[in-house]
Each structure stands twice: as C-alpha cells, then as structure tokens.
Design a protein around this motif. Structure first.
Motif, short mmCIF file in Angstrom:
data_model
loop_
_atom_site.label_atom_id
_atom_site.label_comp_id
_atom_site.label_asym_id
_atom_site.label_seq_id
_atom_site.Cartn_x
_atom_site.Cartn_y
_atom_site.Cartn_z
N PRO A 111 0.79 -1.23 0.00
CA PRO A 111 0.00 0.00 0.00
C PRO A 111 0.82 1.29 0.00
O PRO A 111 0.32 2.33 -0.40
CB PRO A 111 -0.83 -0.11 1.28
N ASN A 112 2.08 1.23 0.39
CA ASN A 112 2.86 2.47 0.48
C ASN A 112 3.77 2.70 -0.73
O ASN A 112 4.53 3.66 -0.74
CB ASN A 112 3.69 2.49 1.77
N GLY A 160 10.29 1.30 3.49
CA GLY A 160 10.31 0.10 2.66
C GLY A 160 8.93 -0.28 2.17
O GLY A 160 7.95 0.45 2.36
N GLY A 161 8.86 -1.42 1.51
CA GLY A 161 7.60 -1.90 0.98
C GLY A 161 7.75 -3.30 0.42
O GLY A 161 8.81 -3.93 0.56
N TRP A 162 6.71 -3.80 -0.21
CA TRP A 162 6.74 -5.15 -0.77
C TRP A 162 6.00 -5.21 -2.11
O TRP A 162 5.17 -4.37 -2.41
CB TRP A 162 6.16 -6.17 0.20
N SER A 201 18.98 6.06 -3.11
CA SER A 201 19.29 5.12 -2.04
C SER A 201 19.51 3.73 -2.60
O SER A 201 18.85 3.33 -3.55
CB SER A 201 18.14 5.07 -1.03
N SER A 202 20.42 3.01 -2.00
CA SER A 202 20.58 1.58 -2.29
C SER A 202 19.49 0.84 -1.51
O SER A 202 18.78 1.45 -0.71
CB SER A 202 21.97 1.11 -1.86
N ALA A 203 19.37 -0.47 -1.73
CA ALA A 203 18.29 -1.20 -1.05
C ALA A 203 18.68 -2.66 -0.82
O ALA A 203 19.52 -3.22 -1.53
CB ALA A 203 17.01 -1.13 -1.87
N ASP A 204 18.02 -3.25 0.16
CA ASP A 204 18.13 -4.68 0.43
C ASP A 204 16.83 -5.35 0.03
O ASP A 204 15.74 -4.85 0.33
CB ASP A 204 18.39 -4.93 1.92
N PHE A 205 16.95 -6.48 -0.68
CA PHE A 205 15.80 -7.27 -1.10
C PHE A 205 15.80 -8.57 -0.28
O PHE A 205 16.84 -9.18 -0.06
CB PHE A 205 15.92 -7.65 -2.58
N PHE A 228 10.34 -8.22 -0.32
CA PHE A 228 10.45 -7.03 0.52
C PHE A 228 11.63 -6.18 0.07
O PHE A 228 12.70 -6.71 -0.24
CB PHE A 228 10.63 -7.43 1.99
N ILE A 229 11.43 -4.87 0.05
CA ILE A 229 12.47 -3.93 -0.37
C ILE A 229 12.68 -2.95 0.77
O ILE A 229 11.75 -2.25 1.19
CB ILE A 229 12.06 -3.18 -1.65
#
Length: 158
Positions: A18-19, A38-40, A69-73, A114-115
């Motif tokens: 939702p975000n 974060g989000g999914w 920004s970098s991110a983790d999955f 998930f991110i």
C-alpha cells in the motif's frame, strides 16, 4: 521467462504494497518509488516445479555522488537476500538509467518480495521492473541497457 517492466508505461500487473507509489520522473519514464520505511511486491512464479532466477531493474545515476538510495531485497520464502547498490560507473555521463541485478532463485507459486532502502541517497530507491529467467541458461544481463537484454559469455565477445 517472465518480465514486468513499467519503465516506459507506468503500468504493472503485480500486487503492490500500500505504500508504494508509481512516479513519472521524466518524459515516458516511470518508477516505483520505495519510501524510507520500505515496501513489498508480490510476484508469482507460474512455472510448474521449476525455480526461476529473479532479477530487479532499478534506476542508477552516474558520478561520484550517490543520488538514489541503495536497497536490500528479501522474500517471505527466505530464497532472496540481496543488497543492490545504485552508484553507477562514471561512463554513463549524466543519464539516469536502469541497472539489472540478480536477486536469487524463487520456486513455484506466490512470493512476497520485501524492499528495504538504506536511505543513503538524496532520492528514494526507484524500481522499474522485475523479471524471471530459467536457471539453466548461462546468461548474464548486460550491466546497463535494460532488463532482458542478454549476452552469452561463451559465444559473444564484448
């Protein structure tokens, strides 16, 4: 193989958290903006009994300064656990361009990806596509260009 890239259209059939917000950041250029919390995204591997390699395409920018920004999955199944860096190489000039990175292999069925952004850039993490390929292929994505542009290390001399 499966590819859902919204970079040119701003449209996706994937189920989004939702975000997450689709943004139009340039003429005919779209990205899912991942907020600081974060989000999914939910993705389905429709291939019976077969794992598929999952790839993420995201916006990177050139230069010495990291803009996005970098991110983790990660995934609810535990199959995905990957960090992606949005700092591009200097040869890209001043373009914001997609980069594609492998995230891991996912089995048949639904998966929630998930991110989690690191929030280490001036702008949020921008995701522009997700793709799945057969794990038996010996292909790597071209580093810059786009998601499903491939070259075979054994038969092409780049």
């Amino acid at each position: 193989d499966f590819c859902d890239v919204w970079f040119n259209s701003g449209e996706t059939n994937l189920k989004l958290g939702p975000n997450l917000q689709m943004i139009n950041y340039d003429t005919l250029r779209y990205a899912l903006e991942i907020p600081p919390e974060g989000g999914w995204i939910e993705i389905t591997n429709p291939f019976k009994g077969a794992k598929r390699r999952l790839w993420a395409s995201y916006v990177v920018t050139p230069g010495r300064e990291q803009i996005h920004s970098s991110a983790d999955f990660s995934s609810d199944s535990g199959d995905i656990n990957r960090h992606v860096n949005t700092k591009a190489f200097h040869h890209l000039d001043s373009l914001m361009t997609p980069k594609t990175s492998p995230l891991g292999k996912i089995g048949e069925g639904k998966h929630r990806i998930f991110i989690a952004p690191e929030n280490n850039g001036k702008k949020p993490f921008w995701l522009v596509g997700l793709s799945m390929t057969d794990t038996r292929n010996r292909y790597d994505p071209v580093e810059y260009g786009f998601a499903m542009t491939f070259w075979n290390k054994e038969t092409h001399n780049f």
